[in-house]
Design a protein around this motif. Sequence first.
Motif, PDB file in Angstrom:
ATOM      1  N   UNK A  53       0.727  -1.404   0.033  1.00  0.00           N
ATOM      2  CA  UNK A  53       0.103  -0.057   0.224  1.00  0.00           C
ATOM      3  C   UNK A  53       0.717   1.320  -0.139  1.00  0.00           C
ATOM      4  N   UNK A  54       2.127   1.353   0.674  1.00  0.00           N
ATOM      5  CA  UNK A  54       3.013   2.358   0.623  1.00  0.00           C
ATOM      6  C   UNK A  54       3.579   2.552  -0.739  1.00  0.00           C
ATOM      7  N   UNK A  55       4.078   1.751  -1.344  1.00  0.00           N
ATOM      8  CA  UNK A  55       4.356   1.665  -2.640  1.00  0.00           C
ATOM      9  C   UNK A  55       3.429   2.385  -3.443  1.00  0.00           C
ATOM     10  N   UNK A  56       2.410   1.785  -3.490  1.00  0.00           N
ATOM     11  CA  UNK A  56       1.109   2.281  -4.612  1.00  0.00           C
ATOM     12  C   UNK A  56       0.817   3.831  -4.212  1.00  0.00           C
ATOM     13  N   UNK A  57       0.810   4.149  -2.713  1.00  0.00           N
ATOM     14  CA  UNK A  57       0.786   5.643  -2.311  1.00  0.00           C
ATOM     15  C   UNK A  57       1.621   6.510  -2.901  1.00  0.00           C
ATOM     16  N   UNK A  58       3.128   6.316  -2.809  1.00  0.00           N
ATOM     17  CA  UNK A  58       4.425   6.745  -3.471  1.00  0.00           C
ATOM     18  C   UNK A  58       4.017   7.059  -4.859  1.00  0.00           C
ATOM     19  N   UNK A  59       3.803   5.535  -5.736  1.00  0.00           N
ATOM     20  CA  UNK A  59       3.566   5.690  -7.030  1.00  0.00           C
ATOM     21  C   UNK A  59       2.873   6.828  -7.276  1.00  0.00           C
ATOM     22  N   UNK A  60       1.252   6.803  -6.811  1.00  0.00           N
ATOM     23  CA  UNK A  60       0.251   7.599  -7.213  1.00  0.00           C
ATOM     24  C   UNK A  60       0.692   8.972  -6.903  1.00  0.00           C
ATOM     25  N   UNK A  61       1.492   9.464  -5.961  1.00  0.00           N
ATOM     26  CA  UNK A  61       1.936  10.913  -5.578  1.00  0.00           C
ATOM     27  C   UNK A  61       2.870  11.381  -6.780  1.00  0.00           C
ATOM     28  N   UNK A  62       3.977  10.397  -7.004  1.00  0.00           N
ATOM     29  CA  UNK A  62       4.873  10.807  -7.897  1.00  0.00           C
ATOM     30  C   UNK A  62       4.057  11.015  -9.502  1.00  0.00           C
ATOM     31  N   UNK A  63       3.043  10.158  -9.687  1.00  0.00           N
ATOM     32  CA  UNK A  63       2.258  10.123 -11.236  1.00  0.00           C
ATOM     33  C   UNK A  63       1.574  11.577 -10.946  1.00  0.00           C
ATOM     34  N   UNK A  64       0.957  11.960  -9.908  1.00  0.00           N
ATOM     35  CA  UNK A  64       0.153  13.331  -9.805  1.00  0.00           C
ATOM     36  C   UNK A  64       1.163  14.239 -10.073  1.00  0.00           C
ATOM     37  N   UNK A  65       2.564  14.297  -9.677  1.00  0.00           N
ATOM     38  CA  UNK A  65       3.289  15.500  -9.812  1.00  0.00           C
ATOM     39  C   UNK A  65       3.656  15.498 -11.192  1.00  0.00           C
ATOM     40  N   UNK A  66       3.934  14.245 -11.689  1.00  0.00           N
ATOM     41  CA  UNK A  66       4.315  14.027 -13.257  1.00  0.00           C
ATOM     42  C   UNK A  66       3.356  14.552 -14.104  1.00  0.00           C
ATOM     43  N   UNK A  67       1.825  14.305 -13.883  1.00  0.00           N
ATOM     44  CA  UNK A  67       0.996  14.815 -14.567  1.00  0.00           C
ATOM     45  C   UNK A  67       0.781  16.382 -14.522  1.00  0.00           C
ATOM     46  N   UNK A  68       0.915  16.764 -13.383  1.00  0.00           N
ATOM     47  CA  UNK A  68       1.050  18.262 -13.323  1.00  0.00           C
ATOM     48  C   UNK A  68       1.934  18.932 -13.952  1.00  0.00           C
ATOM     49  N   UNK A  69       3.351  18.428 -14.100  1.00  0.00           N
ATOM     50  CA  UNK A  69       4.463  19.101 -14.663  1.00  0.00           C
ATOM     51  C   UNK A  69       4.224  18.902 -16.329  1.00  0.00           C
ATOM     52  N   UNK A  70       3.673  17.618 -16.760  1.00  0.00           N
ATOM     53  CA  UNK A  70       3.158  17.382 -18.137  1.00  0.00           C
ATOM     54  C   UNK A  70       2.253  18.351 -18.477  1.00  0.00           C
ATOM     55  N   UNK A  71       1.225  18.611 -17.809  1.00  0.00           N
ATOM     56  CA  UNK A  71      -0.089  19.605 -18.330  1.00  0.00           C
ATOM     57  C   UNK A  71       0.630  20.849 -18.670  1.00  0.00           C
ATOM     58  N   UNK A  72       1.477  21.319 -17.542  1.00  0.00           N
ATOM     59  CA  UNK A  72       2.289  22.789 -17.822  1.00  0.00           C
ATOM     60  C   UNK A  72       2.996  22.934 -18.844  1.00  0.00           C
ATOM     61  N   UNK A  73       3.653  21.708 -19.528  1.00  0.00           N
ATOM     62  CA  UNK A  73       4.524  21.423 -20.318  1.00  0.00           C
ATOM     63  C   UNK A  73       3.715  21.751 -21.685  1.00  0.00           C
ATOM     64  N   UNK A  74       2.638  20.889 -21.669  1.00  0.00           N
ATOM     65  CA  UNK A  74       1.669  20.890 -23.086  1.00  0.00           C
ATOM     66  C   UNK A  74       1.370  22.284 -22.934  1.00  0.00           C
ATOM     67  N   UNK A  75       0.621  23.093 -22.053  1.00  0.00           N
ATOM     68  CA  UNK A  75       0.236  24.369 -22.328  1.00  0.00           C
ATOM     69  C   UNK A  75       0.997  25.321 -22.572  1.00  0.00           C
ATOM     70  N   UNK A  76       2.367  25.175 -22.139  1.00  0.00           N
ATOM     71  CA  UNK A  76       3.428  26.007 -22.640  1.00  0.00           C
ATOM     72  C   UNK A  76       3.679  26.101 -24.224  1.00  0.00           C
TER      73      UNK A  76
END
Length: 417
Positions: free
Chosen positions: A145-168
């Motif tokens: 469960x802890x590994x899944x939590x860390x993976x979800x948080x990393x993906x969330x950060x990655x998605x936010x970064x990707x959305x910002x890059x696509x917008x720019x």
Amino acid sequence: MAAAADAAGWSYRGGPRDEQSALLVHFSNGRLQNSEDMNFTLYKSKDTTNPRKKHRRILTSETERLSYVGNNFGTSALKCNSLCKYFVGVLDKDSGQMEVYNAELFNMQPLLSDDVIEDDLSDYQSKSYREKVDSCIEAFGSNKQKRALNSRRMNQVGNETLNMAVTRAAENIIGAKGVATLVSDAAQDDVEEVSLFLPPCHEEADKPENVYRFEDLISSAEYEALQAPAAALTNLTSEEILKKPEEESLCSFVLEELKSMPVDESSRDHKARCLWFLDTLIKFSYKKVIKKKCPMGPDCPRIINKKLMKNFTALTYNSGRIQNLISASMKAKITAYVVALALHINKFQIDLTLLQRDMKLHETRMLDIAKAMRLKISKKKGLSGLGADEDHKFGTLSLPLPSFKPSGGQRKRKKMD
């Protein structure tokens, strides 16, 4: 020994010896100068049915200055308990015998003051449900469960970064090319996308029959294979044709064309082959998932079955198996080939409304495909016996070919009062 009230899910077990086992303590912030005045309280999990939770323990102790807490689970638990076993021997001086007990080592850590705990509690109450669940997983969750939590948080950060890059990137492209150029490029992409599902179009043709060539629709080998199944249509009498609508074995377009079969034997045989293949294409479009190698049955020539599977289905992976699927784009491709073949059958003018009903399509979908195939659309009364009182849409293939303009954006919806 200090008295303690039961906590939710925990029961009080007394001092530092739990039944037939002993507890060893290690203080993380130093050594005790006087251990005789220490009070210890042990809590044991009440959940005895869960094999993962029934051995959980919490040990607390108090001194004049600090309170300490330790447990044998979670991130603060010592790894050495799972790597080796500890024992404590109690020597009876009178008898000279020693009793040996299993032991477990606890890492005692200072507990924060009451003020800090109240602040933490207020922060906890202000958190969302998702954040509270994540906090529980951090404290009591399994490693998975802890590994899944860390993976979800990393993906969330990655998605936010990707959305910002696509917008720019989008802003840079719009600034460099301009909106008008982008709209023009999108229209060109639509034309290329539509052309993937249409028969080969020869725009430079000098005759309508050469725009969509017959050999691009039916090869010579396939044409020869159609002779046997099409013989049933070739030999139909006028009386038998009139009974066919009751049997519902042929589509409406084919039934209408059978009423005007040529007298010449060669032309009659040619039209029968084309009508049989067109009827097979229409019936094939009704299917969703193809589970058989010969989807149209044993009466259909093998080369035709193979053509249908290869050219008019898409491969998909479902439930561990690869399947042939007739997707929306594949049905559009079948419709385009049906229209092209119908043009050859009926002297390059066809009743689109009749074909649309045979294909079970919406009128707008059929008209979009007809316009993409560069047909000129007109409106007139339908054929006798088939909605003669209503207007039908007809498509005509004539030269020069009109330009194709894909519909831009979505159609406006009617407002509901």
